[in-house]
Design a protein around this motif. Sequence first.
Motif, PDB file in Angstrom:
ATOM      1  N   ALA A 142      -5.374  85.592 -27.240  1.00 22.63           N
ATOM      2  CA  ALA A 142      -5.279  84.151 -27.517  1.00 22.63           C
ATOM      3  C   ALA A 142      -3.961  83.625 -26.946  1.00 22.63           C
ATOM      4  O   ALA A 142      -3.009  84.376 -26.744  1.00 22.63           O
ATOM      5  N   HIS A 143      -3.900  82.325 -26.703  1.00 22.70           N
ATOM      6  CA  HIS A 143      -2.686  81.723 -26.154  1.00 22.70           C
ATOM      7  C   HIS A 143      -2.598  80.269 -26.598  1.00 22.70           C
ATOM      8  O   HIS A 143      -3.590  79.652 -27.012  1.00 22.70           O
ATOM      9  N   ASP A 144      -1.408  79.698 -26.504  1.00 23.19           N
ATOM     10  CA  ASP A 144      -1.165  78.339 -26.996  1.00 23.19           C
ATOM     11  C   ASP A 144      -1.959  77.297 -26.223  1.00 23.19           C
ATOM     12  O   ASP A 144      -2.255  76.229 -26.747  1.00 23.19           O
TER      13      ASP A 144
ATOM     14  N   TRP B 256      -5.031  77.395 -25.282  1.00 20.51           N
ATOM     15  CA  TRP B 256      -6.482  77.564 -25.439  1.00 20.51           C
ATOM     16  C   TRP B 256      -7.172  76.210 -25.555  1.00 20.51           C
ATOM     17  O   TRP B 256      -6.748  75.340 -26.311  1.00 20.51           O
ATOM     18  N   THR B 257      -8.242  76.040 -24.813  1.00 18.25           N
ATOM     19  CA  THR B 257      -9.040  74.817 -24.905  1.00 18.25           C
ATOM     20  C   THR B 257     -10.508  75.180 -25.106  1.00 18.25           C
ATOM     21  O   THR B 257     -10.948  76.277 -24.753  1.00 18.25           O
TER      22      THR B 257
ATOM     23  N   LEU C 283      -6.438  72.920 -29.121  1.00 18.21           N
ATOM     24  CA  LEU C 283      -6.505  73.293 -30.524  1.00 18.21           C
ATOM     25  C   LEU C 283      -5.929  72.203 -31.419  1.00 18.21           C
ATOM     26  O   LEU C 283      -6.447  71.941 -32.511  1.00 18.21           O
TER      27      LEU C 283
ATOM     28  N   ALA D 200     -14.827  84.232 -24.835  1.00 14.64           N
ATOM     29  CA  ALA D 200     -13.861  84.628 -23.810  1.00 14.64           C
ATOM     30  C   ALA D 200     -13.892  86.123 -23.544  1.00 14.64           C
ATOM     31  O   ALA D 200     -13.229  86.600 -22.621  1.00 14.64           O
TER      32      ALA D 200
ATOM     33  N   THR E 136     -11.867  77.603 -37.419  1.00 12.56           N
ATOM     34  CA  THR E 136     -10.478  77.906 -37.091  1.00 12.56           C
ATOM     35  C   THR E 136      -9.815  78.774 -38.158  1.00 12.56           C
ATOM     36  O   THR E 136      -8.778  79.373 -37.901  1.00 12.56           O
TER      37      THR E 136
ATOM     38  N   TRP F 232     -14.100  84.121 -30.273  1.00  9.93           N
ATOM     39  CA  TRP F 232     -13.229  83.751 -29.147  1.00  9.93           C
ATOM     40  C   TRP F 232     -13.906  82.655 -28.304  1.00  9.93           C
ATOM     41  O   TRP F 232     -13.994  82.743 -27.069  1.00  9.93           O
TER      42      TRP F 232
ATOM     43  N   ALA G  59     -14.880  79.800 -26.113  1.00 11.23           N
ATOM     44  CA  ALA G  59     -14.182  79.155 -25.008  1.00 11.23           C
ATOM     45  C   ALA G  59     -14.903  77.918 -24.496  1.00 11.23           C
ATOM     46  O   ALA G  59     -14.264  76.999 -23.974  1.00 11.23           O
TER      47      ALA G  59
END
Length: 344
Positions: free
Chosen positions: A49-51, A53-54, A69, A139, A171, A201, A203
């Motif tokens: 995961a990463h900041d 993420w859309t 997010l 993802a 979430t 995950w 996406a």
Amino acid sequence: MTTQDTLRAPLDVVRAHPLCAETPVPQLQHAVTPPESVYVRSNFETPAAHDGWTLEVRGAVERPLSLALGELSLLPPHTVLVTMECAGNWRLGMTPVPEGEPWQYGAVSTTRWSGVPLSALLAQAGVSGDAIEVLAIGADAGPRSDAEGLVRFERALPLDMALHPDTLVATHMDGVPLTPEHGAPLRLIVPGWYGMASVKWLAALEVRTSPFTGYFQTKRYVYHTDTGTTPVSRALVKSMIVSPAPDSACAAETEVRGWAWSGHGAITRVQVAVNGTWHEATLGTADSAYAWTPFTLAVALPTDLVELRSRATDASGATQPDTIVWNSLGYGNNAVRAIHVVVR
């Protein structure tokens, strides 16, 4: 840190990589499964995961979306309490054992999921009038022995279920942000369906006007029959005894307790067999429309080794079969299961 390191309490690990783990027998006694013991099913290794993420909403829509997010967190939240079961739960009960993860009977849990109704996102995007389903795209991806190249985890959901008010883009689990093994930062939650529909995950969501025919729609999570192949969908009616525990010792005067659930309607009846003689159990009240229903039977057991079985019926009229309906991939085993206890 590995996926296994992120686990904060006992799980019965079936496979470490990618992680598949069952809820331990003692934790199955809880009406709401402790969050650290909610079962885990992964088809591929956990993506990072990463900041940034859309979530993309695309396909047959009027206004394609790309939601960060933070934008999702501004939408009105919704929470559902759901009993979720892996479609392959109790695969080891089949003879011969089909291919797939060697699940016993702990790939089922009940927990609270919070997030945004999928219908709210689809309303923002504007679903085309000729849409028939929504494809959830995870993802996670990896190789499969019977497919070329990398295979992504993708599952299609009929439009009516995608628009159901309790189908979520989740979430949070049990009030805290999703952990990596449970699909952080986003996962789909489809109450009443086997767990493969609750894509982790998450996406992208693709609204479609034609049926999806990808790997996990037509080659896995399907029932193979003489007449063709049908995708696995709603959970079949099922029950399990959780007290006394399997292979334990108990007193003669005992209260048998357990859970029953179904994706096809409320539980209307549970019977418990003691050495082959059936008794009517008392039903409790489920904590939500999607949570398992408790049942109890106060009974005097004979001294010695005793066999106990439970059999549930749901509002659709479906009853657990006495014998296993075998299929080549080992899905949907909802047959009556026997446990044994020693009565002292």
